[in-house]
Design a protein around this motif. Structure first.
Motif, PDB file in Angstrom:
ATOM      1  N   PHE A 168      -5.560   8.257 -10.422  1.00 43.63           N
ATOM      2  CA  PHE A 168      -5.313   8.198  -8.919  1.00 43.63           C
ATOM      3  C   PHE A 168      -4.983   9.302  -8.203  1.00 43.63           C
ATOM      4  O   PHE A 168      -3.797   9.586  -8.044  1.00 43.63           O
ATOM      5  N   ASP A 169      -5.883   9.908  -7.733  1.00 42.99           N
ATOM      6  CA  ASP A 169      -5.632  11.188  -6.996  1.00 42.99           C
ATOM      7  C   ASP A 169      -5.922  11.067  -5.623  1.00 42.99           C
ATOM      8  O   ASP A 169      -6.017   9.939  -4.847  1.00 42.99           O
ATOM      9  N   ALA A 229      -6.455   7.633  -3.418  1.00 45.64           N
ATOM     10  CA  ALA A 229      -5.288   7.314  -2.682  1.00 45.64           C
ATOM     11  C   ALA A 229      -5.559   6.840  -1.190  1.00 45.64           C
ATOM     12  O   ALA A 229      -5.298   6.262  -0.573  1.00 45.64           O
ATOM     13  N   PHE A 252      -5.542   3.009   0.542  1.00 48.07           N
ATOM     14  CA  PHE A 252      -4.217   2.849   1.266  1.00 48.07           C
ATOM     15  C   PHE A 252      -4.104   1.660   1.676  1.00 48.07           C
ATOM     16  O   PHE A 252      -3.080   1.254   1.488  1.00 48.07           O
ATOM     17  N   PHE A 288       2.111  -3.423  -1.752  1.00 48.17           N
ATOM     18  CA  PHE A 288       3.403  -3.063  -1.516  1.00 48.17           C
ATOM     19  C   PHE A 288       4.280  -4.192  -0.669  1.00 48.17           C
ATOM     20  O   PHE A 288       5.249  -4.347  -0.980  1.00 48.17           O
ATOM     21  N   ASN A 348      -4.181   0.899  -6.793  1.00 46.06           N
ATOM     22  CA  ASN A 348      -3.473   1.528  -7.873  1.00 46.06           C
ATOM     23  C   ASN A 348      -2.682   0.280  -8.597  1.00 46.06           C
ATOM     24  O   ASN A 348      -2.359  -0.453  -7.971  1.00 46.06           O
ATOM     25  N   TYR A 384       0.734  -1.110  -7.811  1.00 48.93           N
ATOM     26  CA  TYR A 384       0.815  -2.002  -6.722  1.00 48.93           C
ATOM     27  C   TYR A 384      -0.083  -3.122  -7.214  1.00 48.93           C
ATOM     28  O   TYR A 384       0.299  -4.215  -6.688  1.00 48.93           O
ATOM     29  N   PHE A 394       9.686   3.480  -3.250  1.00 48.04           N
ATOM     30  CA  PHE A 394       8.500   4.569  -2.704  1.00 48.04           C
ATOM     31  C   PHE A 394       7.220   4.008  -2.555  1.00 48.04           C
ATOM     32  O   PHE A 394       6.885   3.488  -3.565  1.00 48.04           O
ATOM     33  N   PHE A 395       6.468   4.298  -1.301  1.00 48.85           N
ATOM     34  CA  PHE A 395       5.109   3.916  -1.081  1.00 48.85           C
ATOM     35  C   PHE A 395       4.469   5.168  -0.963  1.00 48.85           C
ATOM     36  O   PHE A 395       4.967   6.382  -0.863  1.00 48.85           O
ATOM     37  N   LEU A 396       3.121   4.964  -1.133  1.00 49.98           N
ATOM     38  CA  LEU A 396       2.171   6.127  -0.904  1.00 49.98           C
ATOM     39  C   LEU A 396       2.124   6.837   0.507  1.00 49.98           C
ATOM     40  O   LEU A 396       1.655   7.827   0.864  1.00 49.98           O
ATOM     41  N   ASP A 397       2.878   6.107   1.449  1.00 51.83           N
ATOM     42  CA  ASP A 397       3.128   6.725   2.802  1.00 51.83           C
ATOM     43  C   ASP A 397       3.761   7.968   2.741  1.00 51.83           C
ATOM     44  O   ASP A 397       3.548   8.803   3.322  1.00 51.83           O
ATOM     45  N   MET A 414       5.261  10.011  -0.753  1.00 46.63           N
ATOM     46  CA  MET A 414       5.501  10.093  -2.065  1.00 46.63           C
ATOM     47  C   MET A 414       6.183  11.586  -2.869  1.00 46.63           C
ATOM     48  O   MET A 414       5.350  12.353  -2.636  1.00 46.63           O
ATOM     49  N   GLN A 441       0.623   9.299  -8.247  1.00 48.90           N
ATOM     50  CA  GLN A 441      -0.413   9.714  -7.363  1.00 48.90           C
ATOM     51  C   GLN A 441      -0.528  11.405  -7.737  1.00 48.90           C
ATOM     52  O   GLN A 441       0.439  12.117  -7.376  1.00 48.90           O
TER      53      GLN A 441
END
Lengths: 135, 281
Positions: free
Chosen positions: A19-20, A24, A28, A35, A81, A84, B64-67, B69, B155
């Motif tokens: 997961f890069d 991502a 999103f 989430f 991902n 999540y 934490f979320f991907l907004d 990280m 990530q």
């Protein structure tokens, strides 16, 4: 920089997508929706009107289709991902072994046996055949 | 003066462990070989009496979320609550922090070139809580304060095993310059080999796990030869959580260590599960 051999592994491990940034970015919206399921009210809202909830998070057509079909591999391909997605799976009553079965094409019983067989091959103390209790 | 490092405690943190505890399933045949690893940990902790635990772990989408990280995030809060992680499971007990020690570690880390994220509010998930549930099963309140250090394992690009080890070594330097003789236990949470996602889900590598368990005490550099991507190839996508163990080993310092107890079992849920305690000799 990450060395070229390691970069190649991002897409070079069989049956695996690391997961890069590319994934991502692609995922999103789907991951943001998942989430949100930390909140029980949001889980209820999803169950009450799945279409409306997915629209609120602007899922891409690929993501919406993967969610509608409960197709975990397609969710991952669409940038989901697993950390999540596990929250979405919980709404459907699926644990990580159910997810494993869905992704590998095995039945849940076969997937659990696959794990038990690896333990036996490694010489671990034998587990029972009571595989139904594992979460 | 310096903090006293009583040793390192390493444990897997699968959410299903919390479910098994909630159901009282510890003695069931499926779970017993795993839970049998913990009485020696409890005995050791009762004798070693730590005041503070430094916990290297990875957040699974609670705090934490991907907004935004962070690669490395250090808690500097007075308290760290758990919350619903999406499954409506019982919420774990809140931890008390040690902000003074947190800021001291942060000063050492940034001074050493680790530009970490500092968190005065930080929810901690099952990855942090489960090792404590296993070690202190019957307490009304946690008997130790914590300093949580979250490492990004979600990530890519993820920090390398070498970088995580060096992070731990910088934390060790902070212990050496601490103002009193606080008794510290270092905890590494996660692993061992497992993969939840993709057509390779269910992948486990017992040989690599044993390699890690055999070398962590006295040859931890052996674990630093791989890139994180290589670890994912060898140990599974979530097997990269071994970096939490590697960072914790770095924080123990470079001297020789003895193994107090070790347990290894396949499978717990989808995971090869391990328990290990190391003490400086």
């Amino acid at each position: 920089m990450t060395n070229p051999e390691s970069m190649a592994l991002r897409r070079g491990i069989a049956g695996t997508l690391l997961f890069d940034g590319e994934l991502a970015s692609r995922g999103f919206e789907l991951n943001a929706m998942c989430f949100s399921f930390n909140d029980t009210a949001n889980r209820a809202a999803f169950l009450a009107d799945e279409d409306a909830y997915c629209r609120r998070y602007n899922l891409t057509p690929e993501q919406r289709d993967a969610v509608a079909r409960r197709d975990v591999l397609a969710m991952i391909e669409a940038g989901g991902n697993v950390y999540y997605l596990a929250k979405l799976a919980g709404i459907f009553g699926l644990n990580v072994q159910d997810l494993g079965a869905l992704q590998t094409g095995m039945s849940v019983a076969e997937f659990k046996q696959y794990l038990l067989d690896q333990g036996e091959a490694a010489g671990c103390a034998p587990a029972s055949n009571d595989v139904g209790v594992a979460a | 003066m310096s903090a006293q490092i009583i040793g390192g405690y390493f444990s897997s943190h699968v959410p299903g462990i919390g479910g098994a505890i909630a159901r009282g399933a510890q003695a069931e045949p499926y779970w017993k070989p795993f839970f049998d690893g913990y009485p020696p940990v409890r005995t050791w902790l009762a004798q070693a009496r730590p005041d503070v635990a430094i916990v290297f772990y990875n957040d699974h989408g609670l705090n934490f979320f991907l907004d935004a990280m962070p690669t490395f995030a250090v808690g500097a809060a007075a308290a760290y609550p758990n919350e619903d992680e999406g499954w409506g499971l019982p919420v774990y007990k809140t931890f008390q922090g040690d902000p003074g020690l947190s800021w001291h570690i942060i000063e050492e880390l940034v001074g050493s070139g680790f530009d970490i994220t500092m968190c005065q509010k930080m929810k901690v998930d099952h990855a942090l809580s489960i090792p404590f549930e296993l070690a202190y099963p019957d307490v009304a309140a946690w008997p130790v304060k914590i300093v949580p250090i979250a490492i990004n394992t979600v990530q890519y690009p993820l920090p390398s095993p070498q970088r995580c080890y060096d992070l731990g070594r910088a934390v060790h330097r902070a212990f050496q310059s601490w103002q009193d003789d606080t008794r510290v236990v270092v905890i590494g949470s996660g692993g061992l080999s497992h993969q939840l996602d993709g057509a390779r889900a269910g992948f486990i590598n017992a040989d690599y796990d044993r390699f890690c368990l055999d070398h962590l005490a006295n040859d931890p550099e052996a674990l630093l030869r791989h890139s994180t991507e290589e670890v994912a190839a060898i140990a599974g996508t979530q097997g990269v959580e071994i970096v939490n163990w590697i960072a914790a080993r770095g924080a123990l310092g470079q001297g020789p260590h003895a193994e107090v107890t070790r347990n290894y079992h396949i499978p717990i849920s989808n995971t090869a599960a391990a328990t290990l305690v190391l003490t400086p000799t």
